[in-house]
Design a protein around this motif. Sequence first.
Motif, short mmCIF file in Angstrom:
data_model
loop_
_atom_site.label_atom_id
_atom_site.label_comp_id
_atom_site.label_asym_id
_atom_site.label_seq_id
_atom_site.Cartn_x
_atom_site.Cartn_y
_atom_site.Cartn_z
N ARG A 74 0.82 -1.22 0.00
CA ARG A 74 0.00 0.00 0.00
C ARG A 74 0.85 1.26 0.00
O ARG A 74 2.03 1.21 0.34
CB ARG A 74 -0.89 0.00 1.23
N PRO A 75 0.26 2.41 -0.35
CA PRO A 75 1.00 3.66 -0.27
C PRO A 75 1.60 3.85 1.12
O PRO A 75 0.95 3.60 2.14
CB PRO A 75 -0.06 4.73 -0.56
N GLY A 76 2.86 4.24 1.13
CA GLY A 76 3.58 4.41 2.38
C GLY A 76 4.34 3.17 2.82
O GLY A 76 5.19 3.24 3.71
N ALA A 77 4.04 2.03 2.19
CA ALA A 77 4.71 0.78 2.56
C ALA A 77 6.16 0.80 2.11
O ALA A 77 6.49 1.30 1.03
CB ALA A 77 4.00 -0.42 1.93
N ARG A 78 7.02 0.25 2.96
CA ARG A 78 8.44 0.13 2.63
C ARG A 78 8.65 -1.22 1.98
O ARG A 78 8.17 -2.24 2.47
CB ARG A 78 9.28 0.25 3.89
N LEU A 79 9.37 -1.23 0.85
CA LEU A 79 9.71 -2.49 0.23
C LEU A 79 10.72 -3.22 1.10
O LEU A 79 11.52 -2.59 1.78
CB LEU A 79 10.34 -2.25 -1.15
N PRO A 80 10.69 -4.55 1.09
CA PRO A 80 11.71 -5.31 1.82
C PRO A 80 13.11 -4.95 1.30
O PRO A 80 13.27 -4.45 0.18
CB PRO A 80 11.37 -6.76 1.50
N ALA A 81 14.12 -5.23 2.11
CA ALA A 81 15.50 -4.97 1.71
C ALA A 81 15.83 -5.77 0.44
O ALA A 81 15.24 -6.82 0.18
CB ALA A 81 16.44 -5.38 2.84
#
Length: 84
Positions: A36-43
């Motif tokens: 979702r918007p604001g979500a950080r992608l995994p490393a």
Amino acid sequence: MCGVSDQPPIDPARPVHVYVQVADHIAARIASGDLRPGARLPAERDLAAEYGVSTDTVRRAVAVLRERALIVTLTGRGSYVPER
């Protein structure tokens, strides 16, 4: 954590670069609301393990997603799905 399907649909035999397949799958996760918007992608190393590819492949996929304006990357903080 794949969301769209249990196994990422990465097929090196397909006539599409693997990094584009990864980018397309992450884009589908964004479109479906899994990311979702604001979500950080995994490393990058975590995405590489999840998709069974190298970190260089993930870096290229992330660059494609940035070009498509589907994510933004903040140096030292990670990549995020922007607010629309």
